[in-house]
Motif scaffolding. Structure first.
Motif, PDB file in Angstrom:
ATOM      1  N   ILE A   1      79.566  -3.582  89.013  1.00  0.00           N
ATOM      2  CA  ILE A   1      80.459  -3.426  90.170  1.00  0.00           C
ATOM      3  C   ILE A   1      81.816  -4.047  89.884  1.00  0.00           C
ATOM      4  CG2 ILE A   1      80.799  -4.126  92.581  1.00  0.00           C
ATOM      5  CD1 ILE A   1      77.789  -3.858  92.979  1.00  0.00           C
ATOM      6  N   MET A   2      81.826  -5.194  89.220  1.00  0.00           N
ATOM      7  CA  MET A   2      83.090  -5.841  88.872  1.00  0.00           C
ATOM      8  C   MET A   2      83.917  -4.956  87.944  1.00  0.00           C
ATOM      9  SD  MET A   2      85.073  -8.483  89.275  1.00  0.00           S
ATOM     10  CE  MET A   2      84.124  -9.897  89.846  1.00  0.00           C
ATOM     11  N   LEU A   3      83.276  -4.285  86.997  1.00  0.00           N
ATOM     12  CA  LEU A   3      84.005  -3.402  86.087  1.00  0.00           C
ATOM     13  C   LEU A   3      84.562  -2.189  86.824  1.00  0.00           C
ATOM     14  CD1 LEU A   3      81.745  -3.511  82.903  1.00  0.00           C
ATOM     15  CD2 LEU A   3      83.999  -4.549  83.211  1.00  0.00           C
ATOM     16  N   TYR A   4      83.785  -1.618  87.732  1.00  0.00           N
ATOM     17  CA  TYR A   4      84.310  -0.541  88.564  1.00  0.00           C
ATOM     18  C   TYR A   4      85.587  -1.003  89.270  1.00  0.00           C
ATOM     19  CZ  TYR A   4      80.388   2.819  88.444  1.00  0.00           C
ATOM     20  OH  TYR A   4      79.463   3.765  88.072  1.00  0.00           O
TER      21      TYR A   4
ATOM     22  N   LEU B   1      83.469   0.155  98.143  1.00  0.00           N
ATOM     23  CA  LEU B   1      84.269  -0.842  98.861  1.00  0.00           C
ATOM     24  C   LEU B   1      84.897  -1.865  97.914  1.00  0.00           C
ATOM     25  CD1 LEU B   1      85.355  -1.939 101.482  1.00  0.00           C
ATOM     26  CD2 LEU B   1      83.206  -3.212 101.805  1.00  0.00           C
ATOM     27  N   PRO B   2      84.143  -2.443  96.954  1.00  0.00           N
ATOM     28  CA  PRO B   2      84.801  -3.350  96.005  1.00  0.00           C
ATOM     29  C   PRO B   2      85.928  -2.681  95.222  1.00  0.00           C
ATOM     30  CG  PRO B   2      82.430  -3.626  95.895  1.00  0.00           C
ATOM     31  CD  PRO B   2      82.678  -2.437  96.760  1.00  0.00           C
ATOM     32  N   ALA B   3      85.730  -1.420  94.811  1.00  0.00           N
ATOM     33  CA  ALA B   3      86.768  -0.722  94.056  1.00  0.00           C
ATOM     34  C   ALA B   3      87.990  -0.468  94.921  1.00  0.00           C
ATOM     35  CB  ALA B   3      86.217   0.601  93.509  1.00  0.00           C
ATOM     36  N   LEU B   4      87.779  -0.024  96.157  1.00  0.00           N
ATOM     37  CA  LEU B   4      88.907   0.245  97.051  1.00  0.00           C
ATOM     38  C   LEU B   4      89.653  -1.038  97.387  1.00  0.00           C
ATOM     39  CD1 LEU B   4      90.472   2.283  98.741  1.00  0.00           C
ATOM     40  CD2 LEU B   4      88.830   1.906 100.598  1.00  0.00           C
ATOM     41  N   TYR B   5      88.918  -2.098  97.680  1.00  0.00           N
ATOM     42  CA  TYR B   5      89.553  -3.389  97.990  1.00  0.00           C
ATOM     43  C   TYR B   5      90.402  -3.857  96.809  1.00  0.00           C
ATOM     44  CZ  TYR B   5      90.003  -8.420  98.788  1.00  0.00           C
ATOM     45  OH  TYR B   5      90.504  -9.687  98.933  1.00  0.00           O
TER      46      TYR B   5
ATOM     47  N   THR C   1      69.365 -11.693 111.209  1.00  0.00           N
ATOM     48  CA  THR C   1      69.865 -12.318 109.992  1.00  0.00           C
ATOM     49  C   THR C   1      70.696 -11.376 109.127  1.00  0.00           C
ATOM     50  OG1 THR C   1      67.823 -11.740 108.863  1.00  0.00           O
ATOM     51  CG2 THR C   1      67.911 -13.895 109.929  1.00  0.00           C
ATOM     52  N   LEU C   2      70.499 -10.077 109.264  1.00  0.00           N
ATOM     53  CA  LEU C   2      71.162  -9.120 108.397  1.00  0.00           C
ATOM     54  C   LEU C   2      72.679  -9.195 108.452  1.00  0.00           C
ATOM     55  CD1 LEU C   2      70.410  -6.971 106.371  1.00  0.00           C
ATOM     56  CD2 LEU C   2      70.420  -5.280 108.208  1.00  0.00           C
ATOM     57  N   PRO C   3      73.311  -9.226 109.629  1.00  0.00           N
ATOM     58  CA  PRO C   3      74.777  -9.320 109.658  1.00  0.00           C
ATOM     59  C   PRO C   3      75.315 -10.568 108.969  1.00  0.00           C
ATOM     60  CG  PRO C   3      73.933  -8.640 111.792  1.00  0.00           C
ATOM     61  CD  PRO C   3      72.757  -9.057 110.978  1.00  0.00           C
ATOM     62  N   ALA C   4      74.636 -11.701 109.154  1.00  0.00           N
ATOM     63  CA  ALA C   4      75.108 -12.947 108.539  1.00  0.00           C
ATOM     64  C   ALA C   4      75.034 -12.868 107.023  1.00  0.00           C
ATOM     65  CB  ALA C   4      74.280 -14.128 109.051  1.00  0.00           C
ATOM     66  N   LEU C   5      73.950 -12.283 106.497  1.00  0.00           N
ATOM     67  CA  LEU C   5      73.808 -12.166 105.050  1.00  0.00           C
ATOM     68  C   LEU C   5      74.836 -11.196 104.477  1.00  0.00           C
ATOM     69  CD1 LEU C   5      69.933 -12.156 104.710  1.00  0.00           C
ATOM     70  CD2 LEU C   5      71.489 -13.881 103.818  1.00  0.00           C
ATOM     71  N   ARG C   6      75.073 -10.099 105.184  1.00  0.00           N
ATOM     72  CA  ARG C   6      76.081  -9.155 104.720  1.00  0.00           C
ATOM     73  C   ARG C   6      77.462  -9.800 104.721  1.00  0.00           C
ATOM     74  NH1 ARG C   6      73.971  -3.638 107.759  1.00  0.00           N
ATOM     75  NH2 ARG C   6      72.551  -2.984 106.093  1.00  0.00           N
ATOM     76  N   PHE C   7      77.735 -10.599 105.735  1.00  0.00           N
ATOM     77  CA  PHE C   7      79.022 -11.280 105.790  1.00  0.00           C
ATOM     78  C   PHE C   7      79.161 -12.257 104.624  1.00  0.00           C
ATOM     79  CE2 PHE C   7      81.665 -14.870 107.193  1.00  0.00           C
ATOM     80  CZ  PHE C   7      82.845 -14.201 107.501  1.00  0.00           C
ATOM     81  N   LYS C   8      78.088 -12.970 104.311  1.00  0.00           N
ATOM     82  CA  LYS C   8      78.122 -13.918 103.203  1.00  0.00           C
ATOM     83  C   LYS C   8      78.348 -13.192 101.885  1.00  0.00           C
ATOM     84  CE  LYS C   8      75.551 -17.751 101.125  1.00  0.00           C
ATOM     85  NZ  LYS C   8      74.304 -18.560 101.183  1.00  0.00           N
ATOM     86  N   ARG C   9      77.678 -12.064 101.708  1.00  0.00           N
ATOM     87  CA  ARG C   9      77.880 -11.289 100.484  1.00  0.00           C
ATOM     88  C   ARG C   9      79.318 -10.789 100.383  1.00  0.00           C
ATOM     89  NH1 ARG C   9      73.326  -9.226  97.777  1.00  0.00           N
ATOM     90  NH2 ARG C   9      74.533  -7.412  97.143  1.00  0.00           N
ATOM     91  N   ALA C  10      79.857 -10.334 101.503  1.00  0.00           N
ATOM     92  CA  ALA C  10      81.237  -9.842 101.503  1.00  0.00           C
ATOM     93  C   ALA C  10      82.208 -10.958 101.132  1.00  0.00           C
ATOM     94  CB  ALA C  10      81.590  -9.263 102.877  1.00  0.00           C
ATOM     95  N   MET C  11      81.973 -12.163 101.646  1.00  0.00           N
ATOM     96  CA  MET C  11      82.859 -13.283 101.324  1.00  0.00           C
ATOM     97  C   MET C  11      82.754 -13.645  99.841  1.00  0.00           C
ATOM     98  SD  MET C  11      84.565 -14.019 104.015  1.00  0.00           S
ATOM     99  CE  MET C  11      84.554 -12.233 104.223  1.00  0.00           C
TER     100      MET C  11
END
Length: 462
Positions: free
Chosen positions: A157-160, A196-200, A18-28
């Motif tokens: 994280i959004m502010l970063y 990753l959020p900051a770089l993206y 389940t971990l990859p699917a949850l990480r993918f959902k968070r990334a999306m």
């Protein structure tokens, strides 16, 4: 309803499935939040660069605009007093909210920073552009945090990401923008969860900003570098000459002292203005009158505005510091003009003036140290900023993005040495000191997590 992030499960026998699917959902989900924010910030920075270029050319063509500087400064201060509220905290408010989200970063910060900086540049105040870009990024990011009803950690994280988007796109340095966002809130520690959020966000904002170039006919400044650009590809390009490296170390000590002088001068002059003039909206009038007097006394407009290019052929400017022309005291004059403007309340930023100060000091030291002018100008360009902002890693990467990787060793040594020499001071007084530069047991030693402002006030009283 609030948008809830999926919680990563504890590691167990069923977790791998389940971990990859949850990480993918968070990334999306993060992509859903970050992409529109980065697009807006990148577009705002593109128009901001266009506006700065337009008003700078107008000021070059109409020198009499300088005499409107006191009035313009008062009107900008009154605008902040009327509509700004907490936005008057500027970059320091963003750093406080990153560390401990409370009331949030108001959206009004973005348009106010844009408009007041453009007015300041039109009339000749010696201020920069990074402060406005970071505040536009923070204001937009704070708005999206409230729009999506993010919790405090997600808002952080959004502010970063917003800071990275603004800084990376306004200078065309997305990797440095991401690292700057992670380094600047806390001295000695970076919040890598937001990497990753900051770089993206920085990359997307930079792409969007550059996509506007054909429409707005404005682009990032290119600096003429000859030293170090002829190295072959591969690891050989990172070799450094020991005698030249020692000269860079000597210069870096001077760069660190210049960063300290700027930071302390700005802090102390701002405090002095607060004591001498109780009405905040009136302080820019005095700063504007002082700027006019100094300009008339020197007989040159070279120290007004950003200082990237000069209104006079061969005048002191960042671009000219990379040539073989010699400017022995321009760096010091720029410190005086910028401290006078920012300390009296003009809006903008410190970074581009710091670039002027650093490259100008490098230009002045080059003949004294018998070193390549463009090399010391480029190292000083970043090292003084590293010293004043306490972000040596971001500044090292920024040097690579702006000048190429051929001088990476010199750039890194210059930034780190200057960072250490400048001590525990800086231009961002809300910066927390999580890991001191030096450990010591003095009576007024730094306390973990203490703001620079609190430490400096306590030190001055003790």
């Amino acid at each position: 309803m609030p948008i809830s992030f999926p919680t990563l499960p504890a590691l167990s026998s069923s977790a791998p499935a389940t971990l990859p699917a949850l990480r993918f959902k968070r990334a999306m989900l993060w992509g859903l939040f970050l992409t529109p924010m980065a697009v807006i910030v990148g577009s705002a920075c593109a128009w901001f660069l266009w506006a700065l270029n337009t008003v700078t050319l107008a000021r070059f063509a109409h020198p009499w605009l300088l005499f409107l500087l006191p009035l313009g400064g008062v009107l900008c201060a009154l605008a902040y007093q009327r509509w700004g509220g907490r936005a008057a905290g500027g970059n320091n408010l963003i750093l406080d909210e990153i560390r401990q989200p409370e009331q949030g970063v108001p959206l009004v910060m973005a348009p106010l920073a844009f408009i007041t900086t453009v007015v300041s540049q039109l009339l000749g105040a010696s201020v920069g552009r990074e402060g406005s870009a970071v505040q536009m990024g923070g204001g937009v990011a704070g708005f999206f945090g409230r729009l999506f009803k993010l919790d405090p950690r997600q808002t952080t994280i959004m502010l970063y990401a917003g800071v990275a988007a603004g800084f990376g796109s306004v200078f065309g340095t997305p990797v440095a923008g991401a690292l700057f966002a992670l380094e600047v809130p806390a001295l000695g520690q970076a919040f890598y969860v937001a990497l990753l959020p900051a770089l993206y966000s920085a990359v997307v904002a930079d792409w969007v900003c550059r996509a506007w170039e054909p429409v707005l006919h404005v682009s990032h400044t290119t600096y003429l570098m000859t030293f170090g650009v002829t190295h072959q590809a591969g690891n050989t390009q990172f070799q450094a000459s020991l005698p030249l490296l020692l000269k860079v170390v000597v210069a870096a000590v001077a760069f660190g002292l210049a960063g300290w002088l700027f930071s302390e001068g700005l802090r102390r002059f701002g405090s002095l203005m607060g004591r001498l003039c109780k009405r905040a909206w009136l302080r820019p009038a005095w700063g504007g009158l002082g700027t006019i007097a100094l300009t008339l006394l020197l007989g040159t407009p070279n120290y007004l505005g950003l200082g990237v290019v000069s209104p006079q052929p061969g005048g002191a400017s960042i671009v000219d510091f990379f040539t073989n022309s010699h400017y022995p005291w321009s760096w010091l004059l720029k410190i005086i003009f910028t401290v006078l403007a920012l300390g009296s309340g003009y809006k903008g930023g410190e970074v581009t003036p710091l670039f002027f100060i650093g490259s100008g000091l490098g230009n002045a030291l080059a003949p004294l140290l018998d070193a390549p002018t463009d090399l010391l100008a480029s190292v000083g360009f970043m090292a003084v900023f590293a010293a004043a902002s306490n972000t040596p890693l971001a500044c090292t990467i920024m040097a690579v993005e702006l000048f190429g990787s051929g001088n990476l060793v010199y750039d890194a040594v210059g930034c780190v040495v200057a960072y250490l020499v400048s001590g525990h001071t800086g231009i961002y007084l809300a910066q927390r000191v999580d890991v001191p530069k030096f450990w010591h047991a003095a009576p007024n030693a730094l306390r973990p997590g203490e703001r620079l402002r609190d430490y400096l006030n306590r030190s001055s009283q003790g």
